[in-house]
Design a protein around this motif. Structure first.
Motif, PDB file in Angstrom:
ATOM      1  N   ARG A  85       1.921   8.667  -3.667  1.00  0.00           N
ATOM      2  CA  ARG A  85       0.577   8.508  -4.228  1.00  0.00           C
ATOM      3  C   ARG A  85       0.624   7.555  -5.411  1.00  0.00           C
ATOM      4  NH1 ARG A  85      -0.135  10.687  -0.113  1.00  0.00           N
ATOM      5  NH2 ARG A  85      -1.186  12.667   0.322  1.00  0.00           N
ATOM      6  N   GLN A 110      -5.931   8.671  -9.723  1.00  0.00           N
ATOM      7  CA  GLN A 110      -5.333   8.071  -8.526  1.00  0.00           C
ATOM      8  C   GLN A 110      -6.177   6.879  -8.087  1.00  0.00           C
ATOM      9  OE1 GLN A 110      -3.811   9.219  -4.006  1.00  0.00           O
ATOM     10  NE2 GLN A 110      -4.107  10.849  -5.491  1.00  0.00           N
ATOM     11  N   HIS A 121       1.328  14.245   3.855  1.00  0.00           N
ATOM     12  CA  HIS A 121       2.374  15.204   3.489  1.00  0.00           C
ATOM     13  C   HIS A 121       1.713  16.557   3.193  1.00  0.00           C
ATOM     14  CE1 HIS A 121       1.940  13.748  -0.978  1.00  0.00           C
ATOM     15  NE2 HIS A 121       1.095  14.690  -0.721  1.00  0.00           N
ATOM     16  N   HIS A 123       2.387  20.258   0.613  1.00  0.00           N
ATOM     17  CA  HIS A 123       3.169  20.933  -0.425  1.00  0.00           C
ATOM     18  C   HIS A 123       2.499  22.257  -0.753  1.00  0.00           C
ATOM     19  CE1 HIS A 123       0.008  18.934  -2.718  1.00  0.00           C
ATOM     20  NE2 HIS A 123       0.508  17.755  -2.408  1.00  0.00           N
ATOM     21  N   HIS A 162      -2.258  16.519   4.231  1.00  0.00           N
ATOM     22  CA  HIS A 162      -3.312  15.646   3.702  1.00  0.00           C
ATOM     23  C   HIS A 162      -2.805  14.235   3.452  1.00  0.00           C
ATOM     24  CE1 HIS A 162      -1.207  17.388   0.299  1.00  0.00           C
ATOM     25  NE2 HIS A 162      -1.570  16.343  -0.430  1.00  0.00           N
ATOM     26  N   HIS A 164      -4.795  10.090   2.440  1.00  0.00           N
ATOM     27  CA  HIS A 164      -6.065   9.464   2.065  1.00  0.00           C
ATOM     28  C   HIS A 164      -6.139   8.082   2.683  1.00  0.00           C
ATOM     29  CE1 HIS A 164      -5.634  12.664  -0.788  1.00  0.00           C
ATOM     30  NE2 HIS A 164      -4.819  12.000  -1.589  1.00  0.00           N
TER      31      HIS A 164
END
Ligand code: 1HN
Length: 374
Positions: A85, A110, A121, A123, A162, A164
């Motif tokens: 990211r 971000q 990925h 988590h 998820h 983006h």
């Protein structure tokens, strides 16, 4: 086994009931050190203060400073596998340079360029996005593509896949909040890579989650049993805005609808049980009508807030800032917070409160600032 230099250093206490320093006492303390032992009487003040004394400091990051740096990262630093990211974290000045906004909360800006993908990925950390300006990115959560637009709040349960995708020709920035420092302290973290490319490049106006879960008070009968954690993946600005406007209008009509005069607020909740959208994070939106000052409140647990619109004054402990759109600030545990606004203020906030409530450690106190300001 050879002993390396002991990490334990015992300072002779000057508490009243302590024995005077003698060679024997020094030898005793050296004995403790070499056996990695620490006597309580030298530590109790730090371990058991009368009330929380956070190492985190009140701090403000200005959006006008953050955004150009994020844009520059957009020019210079690619986003892809490994780094995952283009997210730039707020590092609290009291927390030793770690990327932690508070002892439990991560907050970052971000940035995603036109056509870019942030790879998939998952988590165990719970996460959310909040959009203070712009649009054009779809976050794809467990295969469901969710449009991100100004004012939208997008929670994402731990262990959900998820990625983006920016489907437009303009860059977009937003903020991320996660419970990273909390899970890090607990040694509870798992992480897994998914596909390098976002698997669903659709750009629907409404996600599947909204179509299934986004109708007030209506629960689909297909899901009366166990429901997915955090089923609704986006809380749209139009609903938040209307809820707050209605509270203030009802207050004018004489109905008790606000937290306190001129202060409307909503909490983002799970539509199946009315509880916080994530087990470790509380997320809320607050609106101050013009000319409002809130009561000073101290709470156990920490908060990060972002100004969504308007201007105002924020007082945290002994710090006071004038704030405007996009500015982010930290409220450490037990430091009193007051908000004031002459012309109106919209504020998004998140905290670790559910953790403390569930562990029966939560306390809240309305404070006389004169007495407790530090
Ligand atoms: C992450 O997955 C996101 O999905 C944002 O946008 C920030 C910070 C640390 C680790 C994972 C995201 C993150 C992150």
């Amino acid at each position: 086994m050879t002993m390396t230099a002991s990490p334990v250093k015992i300072a002779a206490s000057d508490a009243a009931d302590q024995p005077t320093r003698t060679p024997e006492l020094d030898a005793l303390y050296r004995g403790f050190e070499s056996e990695l032992l620490v006597p309580l009487w030298t530590e109790i003040g730090d371990l058991m203060p009368a009330h929380p004394r956070s190492k985190a400091l009140p701090h403000l990051w200005r959006w006008q400073d953050l955004l150009p740096l994020a844009a520059q990262a957009g020019e210079l630093v690619p986003v892809g596998r490994g780094g995952e990211r283009r997210a730039i974290a707020l590092a609290n000045p009291g927390l030793g340079g770690r990327p932690f906004a508070t002892p439990t909360l991560w907050a970052a800006i971000q940035y995603l360029n036109p056509g870019e993908d942030a790879p998939v990925h998952r988590h165990t950390q719970n996460a959310f996005r909040f959009v203070v300006e712009g649009e054009g990115v779809w976050t794809v959560v467990n295969g469901d593509a969710v449009a991100m637009r100004r004012g939208d709040f997008l929670p994402q349960a731990g262990w959900a896949w998820h990625g983006h995708h920016n489907a437009t020709d303009a860059p977009m920035a937003w903020i991320d909040g996660l419970d990273i420092p909390f899970q890090y302290a607990l040694d509870a973290t798992f992480f897994e890579f998914g596909p390098d490319a976002v698997d669903n490049l659709e750009t629907p106006d409404r996600s599947r989650s909204e179509r299934l879960w986004g109708h007030p008070g209506l629960r689909p009968l297909t899901h009366l049993g166990p429901t997915p954690a955090t089923p609704l993946l986006v809380y749209r600005w139009e609903h938040t805005d209307k809820a707050l406007a209605d509270q203030l209008a009802l207050e004018k009509e004489g109905v008790a609808a606000t937290v306190e005069p001129g202060h409307a607020a909503v909490r983002y909740t799970n539509p199946t049980d009315g509880r916080d959208v994530m087990p470790t994070l509380r997320t809320e939106f607050h609106r101050l009508a013009p000319g409002t000052e809130t009561t000073a409140v101290s709470e156990v647990g920490s908060t990060v807030a972002q100004v969504f619109d308007g201007t105002g004054e924020v007082v945290v402990g002994d710090r006071t800032w004038t704030v405007e759109r996009g500015d982010l600030f930290v409220v450490p545990s037990w430091q009193p917070l007051t908000l004031r606004s002459e012309h109106g203020l919209d504020l998004f906030r998140f905290s670790d409160t559910p953790v403390f409530e569930n562990l029966h450690l939560h306390r809240r106190q309305e404070t006389d600032r004169q007495e407790t300001g530090r």
